[in-house]
Design a protein around this motif. Structure first.
Motif, short mmCIF file in Angstrom:
data_model
loop_
_atom_site.label_atom_id
_atom_site.label_comp_id
_atom_site.label_asym_id
_atom_site.label_seq_id
_atom_site.Cartn_x
_atom_site.Cartn_y
_atom_site.Cartn_z
N PRO A 1 26.43 -52.72 9.47
CA PRO A 1 27.52 -51.79 9.71
C PRO A 1 27.06 -50.52 10.41
O PRO A 1 25.94 -50.04 10.20
N ASP A 2 27.95 -49.98 11.25
CA ASP A 2 27.65 -48.73 11.93
C ASP A 2 27.34 -47.64 10.93
O ASP A 2 27.92 -47.58 9.85
N VAL A 3 26.41 -46.78 11.31
CA VAL A 3 26.13 -45.59 10.50
C VAL A 3 26.40 -44.38 11.37
O VAL A 3 26.22 -44.42 12.58
N PRO A 4 26.86 -43.30 10.80
CA PRO A 4 27.19 -42.14 11.61
C PRO A 4 25.95 -41.43 12.11
O PRO A 4 24.87 -41.57 11.55
N SER A 5 26.09 -40.72 13.19
CA SER A 5 25.03 -39.82 13.61
C SER A 5 24.85 -38.78 12.51
O SER A 5 25.76 -38.52 11.72
N PRO A 6 23.64 -38.18 12.42
CA PRO A 6 23.38 -37.27 11.30
C PRO A 6 24.36 -36.11 11.27
O PRO A 6 24.70 -35.52 12.29
N VAL A 7 24.82 -35.79 10.09
CA VAL A 7 25.77 -34.70 9.90
C VAL A 7 25.12 -33.65 9.02
O VAL A 7 24.65 -33.97 7.93
N ALA A 8 25.04 -32.42 9.51
CA ALA A 8 24.58 -31.32 8.67
C ALA A 8 25.73 -30.97 7.75
O ALA A 8 26.69 -30.31 8.14
N GLY A 9 25.65 -31.45 6.53
CA GLY A 9 26.81 -31.43 5.66
C GLY A 9 26.77 -30.36 4.60
O GLY A 9 25.90 -29.49 4.56
N THR A 10 27.72 -30.48 3.72
CA THR A 10 27.85 -29.60 2.57
C THR A 10 27.59 -30.39 1.30
O THR A 10 27.48 -31.63 1.32
N PHE A 11 27.54 -29.69 0.18
CA PHE A 11 27.38 -30.36 -1.09
C PHE A 11 28.52 -31.34 -1.32
O PHE A 11 28.31 -32.45 -1.82
N ASP A 12 29.73 -30.97 -0.96
CA ASP A 12 30.88 -31.86 -1.14
C ASP A 12 30.73 -33.13 -0.32
O ASP A 12 31.15 -34.22 -0.75
N ASP A 13 30.12 -33.03 0.87
CA ASP A 13 29.88 -34.22 1.68
C ASP A 13 28.91 -35.17 0.98
O ASP A 13 29.08 -36.40 1.00
N VAL A 14 27.90 -34.59 0.37
CA VAL A 14 26.93 -35.40 -0.38
C VAL A 14 27.63 -36.12 -1.53
O VAL A 14 27.43 -37.32 -1.75
N VAL A 15 28.45 -35.40 -2.26
CA VAL A 15 29.17 -35.99 -3.37
C VAL A 15 30.06 -37.13 -2.88
O VAL A 15 30.12 -38.21 -3.51
N GLU A 16 30.73 -36.93 -1.76
CA GLU A 16 31.61 -37.96 -1.24
C GLU A 16 30.86 -39.24 -0.91
O GLU A 16 31.32 -40.34 -1.20
N VAL A 17 29.68 -39.11 -0.33
CA VAL A 17 28.89 -40.30 0.04
C VAL A 17 28.38 -41.03 -1.20
O VAL A 17 28.38 -42.26 -1.26
N LEU A 18 27.94 -40.29 -2.20
CA LEU A 18 27.27 -40.91 -3.35
C LEU A 18 28.22 -41.33 -4.47
O LEU A 18 27.83 -42.15 -5.32
N THR A 19 29.43 -40.83 -4.50
CA THR A 19 30.36 -41.18 -5.58
C THR A 19 30.63 -42.68 -5.61
O THR A 19 30.96 -43.28 -4.59
N GLY A 20 30.45 -43.25 -6.79
CA GLY A 20 30.71 -44.67 -6.98
C GLY A 20 29.58 -45.57 -6.55
O GLY A 20 29.68 -46.80 -6.67
N ARG A 21 28.48 -45.00 -6.06
CA ARG A 21 27.36 -45.80 -5.58
C ARG A 21 26.15 -45.65 -6.50
O ARG A 21 25.78 -44.52 -6.87
N ARG A 22 25.55 -46.77 -6.84
CA ARG A 22 24.30 -46.76 -7.59
C ARG A 22 23.19 -46.41 -6.60
O ARG A 22 22.99 -47.09 -5.60
N THR A 23 22.46 -45.33 -6.88
CA THR A 23 21.63 -44.69 -5.86
C THR A 23 20.15 -44.73 -6.21
O THR A 23 19.74 -44.31 -7.30
N ALA A 24 19.36 -45.22 -5.26
CA ALA A 24 17.91 -45.09 -5.35
C ALA A 24 17.52 -43.72 -4.81
O ALA A 24 18.17 -43.19 -3.90
N VAL A 25 16.46 -43.14 -5.36
CA VAL A 25 16.05 -41.79 -4.99
C VAL A 25 14.60 -41.81 -4.53
O VAL A 25 13.73 -42.40 -5.19
#
Length: 303
Positions: free
Chosen positions: A13-37
């Motif tokens: 799947p396509d991935v977006p070009s890098p986005v200099a985001g905010t904390f809310d953007d991070v939350v939006e991406v990770l919500t509902g996803r089991r995340t490796a760190v």
């Protein structure tokens, strides 16, 4: 948008070009996803362990594997500094970021941690699934027979060989590098301990092999089982979060590339630019302690 292909040439799947985001953007991406760190030295700076490349970090010349094994003077110099430094690393405590990751793992948000740090603070904080990619400061390995020692065992012998050394040459609170190397200059005359296990060839004396902290030095290869375990952790997750790493070396960057090739979103949280920014879904230029604590407060447990 960019289309990424796997090594086999299959599109993912396509991935977006890098986005200099905010904390809310991070939350939006990770919500509902089991995340490796994937964590780097920036996660431990708030515990008093400086990083190699962060803003304001002094220039450092870390020991290379070739210098350590090839030059007795380099080896003596390193062991003298490590004899002082490892004790100070052992006194450091986990910070809010370490503790947040442990809680996120306990709730099933984080699947596990691949850390480039050798300070063991993730385990001290309570994280259960930790892959110490670059080894651990509290273990020592014989390069001849493979015997593994606790660093405290080696410290006792080094102190017997060099009584009072640390008190003579080191300030009360020396500068410590991320690999538990204290910044001291007076290392002349320091005596190095060799392996005291039985000779693996059956000789009458001890092994006598070269002892090395179980830390992956620059120029040394990360053991393949650790790399495979880290790939498996990423593959079993829905996203990858990079925290506190500049991704300047391939040992960490390859997991970002692997995640992208598998179609996983990648979030990078670091105080400065990283080599992985061009692959990230979102980048956040911020401290890891406050960001990870914030994520712990708002991310729900994936269903």
């Amino acid at each position: 948008m960019r289309q990424v292909r796997t090594s086999a040439g299959r599109p993912v799947p396509d991935v977006p070009s890098p986005v200099a985001g905010t904390f809310d953007d991070v939350v939006e991406v990770l919500t509902g996803r089991r995340t490796a760190v994937l964590t780097g030295a920036g996660v431990s700076t708030d515990s008093g362990i400086p990083d190699y490349r962060g803003p304001g970090s002094p220039p450092r010349n870390p020991m290379t594997f070739q210098d350590f094994v090839g030059d007795p003077a380099y080896r003596r110099h390193y062991w003298a500094r490590n004899h002082v430094g490892w004790q100070h690393v052992g006194r450091k405590a986990p910070n809010a970021g370490h503790r947040a990751l442990a809680r996120l793992e306990a709730r099933g948000v984080v699947t596990g941690i691949v850390t480039q740090n050798v300070d063991t603070l993730h385990e001290v904080a309570g994280s259960r699934r930790v892959i110490d990619l670059h080894g651990r400061y509290d273990q020592v390995l014989c390069l001849r027979c493979g015997t593994r020692y606790a660093r405290s065992e080696v410290a006792e012998r080094l102190e017997a060989l060099n009584p009072g050394f640390a008190a003579r040459v080191a300030p009360s609170d020396p500068e410590i590098a991320p690999d538990a190397d204290a910044v001291i200059e007076q290392t002349e005359g320091f005596r190095v301990q060799d392996c005291w296990a039985p000779d693996p060839d059956g000789g009458p004396g001890p092994c006598g092999g070269m002892l090395k902290p179980d830390i992956v030095y620059f120029g040394e290869t990360v053991p393949r089982p650790r790399v495979d375990a880290a790939y498996a952790l990423v593959d079993a997750s829905d996203a990858l979060l990079v925290a506190g790493s500049s991704l300047a070396v391939q040992s960490g960057l390859r997991f970002v590339r692997h995640a992208v090739a598998g179609g996983l979103p990648v979030v990078v949280v670091n105080r400065g630019a990283t080599r992985g920014d061009a692959l990230a879904t979102v980048t956040l230029h911020a401290g890891t302690s406050e960001t990870l604590a914030g994520l712990d407060a708002v991310l729900p447990t994936p269903t």
